[in-house]
Scaffold this motif. Structure first.
Motif, mmCIF file in Angstrom:
data_model
loop_
_atom_site.group_PDB
_atom_site.id
_atom_site.type_symbol
_atom_site.label_atom_id
_atom_site.label_comp_id
_atom_site.label_asym_id
_atom_site.label_seq_id
_atom_site.Cartn_x
_atom_site.Cartn_y
_atom_site.Cartn_z
ATOM 1 N N ALA A 1 -20.862 22.583 -29.062
ATOM 2 C CA ALA A 1 -21.732 23.132 -28.010
ATOM 3 C C ALA A 1 -22.927 22.211 -27.800
ATOM 4 O O ALA A 1 -23.305 21.921 -26.660
ATOM 5 N N SER A 2 -23.509 21.713 -28.891
ATOM 6 C CA SER A 2 -24.646 20.789 -28.778
ATOM 7 C C SER A 2 -24.233 19.491 -28.096
ATOM 8 O O SER A 2 -24.986 18.949 -27.277
ATOM 9 N N ALA A 3 -23.038 18.993 -28.404
ATOM 10 C CA ALA A 3 -22.542 17.777 -27.758
ATOM 11 C C ALA A 3 -22.320 18.013 -26.260
ATOM 12 O O ALA A 3 -22.622 17.141 -25.429
ATOM 13 N N LYS A 4 -21.810 19.174 -25.898
ATOM 14 C CA LYS A 4 -21.587 19.511 -24.487
ATOM 15 C C LYS A 4 -22.916 19.558 -23.745
ATOM 16 O O LYS A 4 -23.034 19.057 -22.621
ATOM 17 N N ILE A 5 -23.923 20.124 -24.379
ATOM 18 C CA ILE A 5 -25.251 20.226 -23.764
ATOM 19 C C ILE A 5 -25.858 18.848 -23.563
ATOM 20 O O ILE A 5 -26.408 18.551 -22.502
ATOM 21 N N ARG A 6 -25.748 17.990 -24.570
ATOM 22 C CA ARG A 6 -26.322 16.638 -24.435
ATOM 23 C C ARG A 6 -25.603 15.868 -23.335
ATOM 24 O O ARG A 6 -26.240 15.138 -22.559
ATOM 25 N N ALA A 7 -24.292 16.012 -23.228
ATOM 26 C CA ALA A 7 -23.555 15.338 -22.155
ATOM 27 C C ALA A 7 -24.027 15.829 -20.785
ATOM 28 O O ALA A 7 -24.201 15.033 -19.852
ATOM 29 N N ALA A 8 -24.269 17.131 -20.674
ATOM 30 C CA ALA A 8 -24.768 17.676 -19.402
ATOM 31 C C ALA A 8 -26.165 17.145 -19.108
ATOM 32 O O ALA A 8 -26.465 16.740 -17.975
ATOM 33 N N GLU A 9 -27.033 17.134 -20.106
ATOM 34 C CA GLU A 9 -28.386 16.600 -19.920
ATOM 35 C C GLU A 9 -28.331 15.142 -19.453
ATOM 36 O O GLU A 9 -29.027 14.751 -18.512
ATOM 37 N N ASP A 10 -27.501 14.345 -20.119
ATOM 38 C CA ASP A 10 -27.378 12.930 -19.735
ATOM 39 C C ASP A 10 -26.907 12.788 -18.296
ATOM 40 O O ASP A 10 -27.415 11.953 -17.538
ATOM 41 N N GLY A 11 -25.932 13.595 -17.911
ATOM 42 C CA GLY A 11 -25.441 13.545 -16.533
ATOM 43 C C GLY A 11 -26.531 13.888 -15.531
ATOM 44 O O GLY A 11 -26.736 13.169 -14.557
ATOM 45 N N GLU B 1 -31.466 22.446 -24.376
ATOM 46 C CA GLU B 1 -31.364 22.810 -25.784
ATOM 47 C C GLU B 1 -30.459 24.031 -25.927
ATOM 48 O O GLU B 1 -30.517 24.951 -25.104
ATOM 49 N N LEU B 2 -29.662 24.042 -26.975
ATOM 50 C CA LEU B 2 -28.770 25.155 -27.265
ATOM 51 C C LEU B 2 -29.565 26.425 -27.554
ATOM 52 O O LEU B 2 -30.546 26.402 -28.305
ATOM 53 N N TRP B 3 -29.137 27.519 -26.941
ATOM 54 C CA TRP B 3 -29.713 28.828 -27.235
ATOM 55 C C TRP B 3 -28.697 29.660 -28.022
ATOM 56 O O TRP B 3 -29.015 30.207 -29.060
ATOM 57 N N ALA B 4 -27.452 29.726 -27.500
ATOM 58 C CA ALA B 4 -26.397 30.489 -28.170
ATOM 59 C C ALA B 4 -25.041 30.019 -27.645
ATOM 60 O O ALA B 4 -24.963 29.370 -26.597
ATOM 61 N N PHE B 5 -23.968 30.370 -28.380
ATOM 62 C CA PHE B 5 -22.622 30.014 -27.933
ATOM 63 C C PHE B 5 -21.631 31.007 -28.534
ATOM 64 O O PHE B 5 -21.892 31.618 -29.570
ATOM 65 N N GLU B 6 -20.512 31.170 -27.865
ATOM 66 C CA GLU B 6 -19.400 31.964 -28.385
ATOM 67 C C GLU B 6 -18.181 31.680 -27.531
ATOM 68 O O GLU B 6 -18.251 31.752 -26.295
ATOM 69 N N GLY B 7 -17.090 31.323 -28.168
ATOM 70 C CA GLY B 7 -15.842 31.101 -27.455
ATOM 71 C C GLY B 7 -15.967 30.013 -26.405
ATOM 72 O O GLY B 7 -16.240 28.857 -26.718
ATOM 73 N N ASP B 8 -15.800 30.411 -25.131
ATOM 74 C CA ASP B 8 -15.858 29.452 -24.023
ATOM 75 C C ASP B 8 -17.191 29.501 -23.271
ATOM 76 O O ASP B 8 -17.294 29.007 -22.151
ATOM 77 N N ARG B 9 -18.219 30.080 -23.897
ATOM 78 C CA ARG B 9 -19.525 30.229 -23.240
ATOM 79 C C ARG B 9 -20.633 29.592 -24.061
ATOM 80 O O ARG B 9 -20.616 29.635 -25.294
#
Length: 154
Positions: free
Chosen positions: A14-24, A75-83
Motif C-alpha cells: 500500500a505504501s509503495a502504491k501511494i508513493r507511485a501515485a505521489e510521483d506520478g 501518506e498512508l492512512w489505512a488499507f484493507e483488501g483492494d482499498r
C-alpha cells in the motif's frame, strides 16, 4: 496491462502504491497520471464528478494550468483488501503569486490488475505566505530524504 503492486495490499505494498501515485502526480503530466486508472474509473474530486481517462486528463490539465509549481506529499492512512485510504497535502501558487496549501483525504479502490477504479477525494485549502511553505524540493519527484507529512506536523 497490470500496475503492480496488486491487491490485496499489505502495509508495504500500500505504501509503495501511494508513493507511485505521489510521483506520478508530481510529474504534473495528465496523460501519464491517467494511465494509473481504469478506462472507466469514477472520480469525485471536490465537487466535480468525472468518469474515464479522457475526463481525468481534462480535469488534471485544468488543475495544473491553475495550480503552478505544484508539489504534493501523500501518506498512508489505512488499507484493507483492494482499498487504500490516503491523506495528503500539496502546495502551489496561482498566477498572481499567492501560495496555497491544500489538505485532503482520498479513498481508493483497485481492480485486480492494480489500476484504480474509484477515487473519492475531499480537499480543503487555504492561502499561505511564501515563508510558510514547507515543500521546497525542485519540481518533480519528492526526494526520498524529504520529510513526510507526519514529520512536518501536517
Amino acid at each position: 496491462m497490470t500496475r503492480p503492486p496488486l491487491p490485496p495490499f499489505t502495509r508495504e505494498t500500500a505504501s509503495a502504491k501511494i508513493r507511485a501515485a505521489e510521483d506520478g502526480w508530481n510529474s504534473r503530466d495528465p496523460q501519464k497520471v491517467a494511465l494509473a486508472y481504469t478506462p472507466d474509473c469514477q472520480w469525485r474530486n471536490r465537487a466535480e464528478f468525472v468518469t474515464g481517462r479522457p475526463e481525468i486528463e481534462l480535469l488534471l490539465t485544468r488543475k495544473w494550468t491553475r495550480e503552478l509549481d505544484y508539489r504534493l506529499i501523500k501518506e498512508l492512512w489505512a488499507f484493507e483488501g483492494d482499498r487504500i485510504a490516503v491523506r495528503f497535502a500539496y502546495e502551489y501558487h496561482d498566477d498572481s503569486g499567492q501560495w496555497f496549501r491544500a489538505y485532503g483525504n482520498e479513498n481508493w479502490e483497485f481492480a485486480e490488475d492494480g489500476l484504480m477504479k474509484r477515487r473519492i477525494a475531499s480537499i480543503n485549502e487555504h492561502p499561505i505566505t511564501q515563508e510558510e511553505r514547507k515543500f521546497h524540493w525542485p519540481l518533480g519527484r519528492r526526494p526520498d530524504e524529504h520529510a513526510s507529512l507526519s514529520d512536518l506536523g501536517l
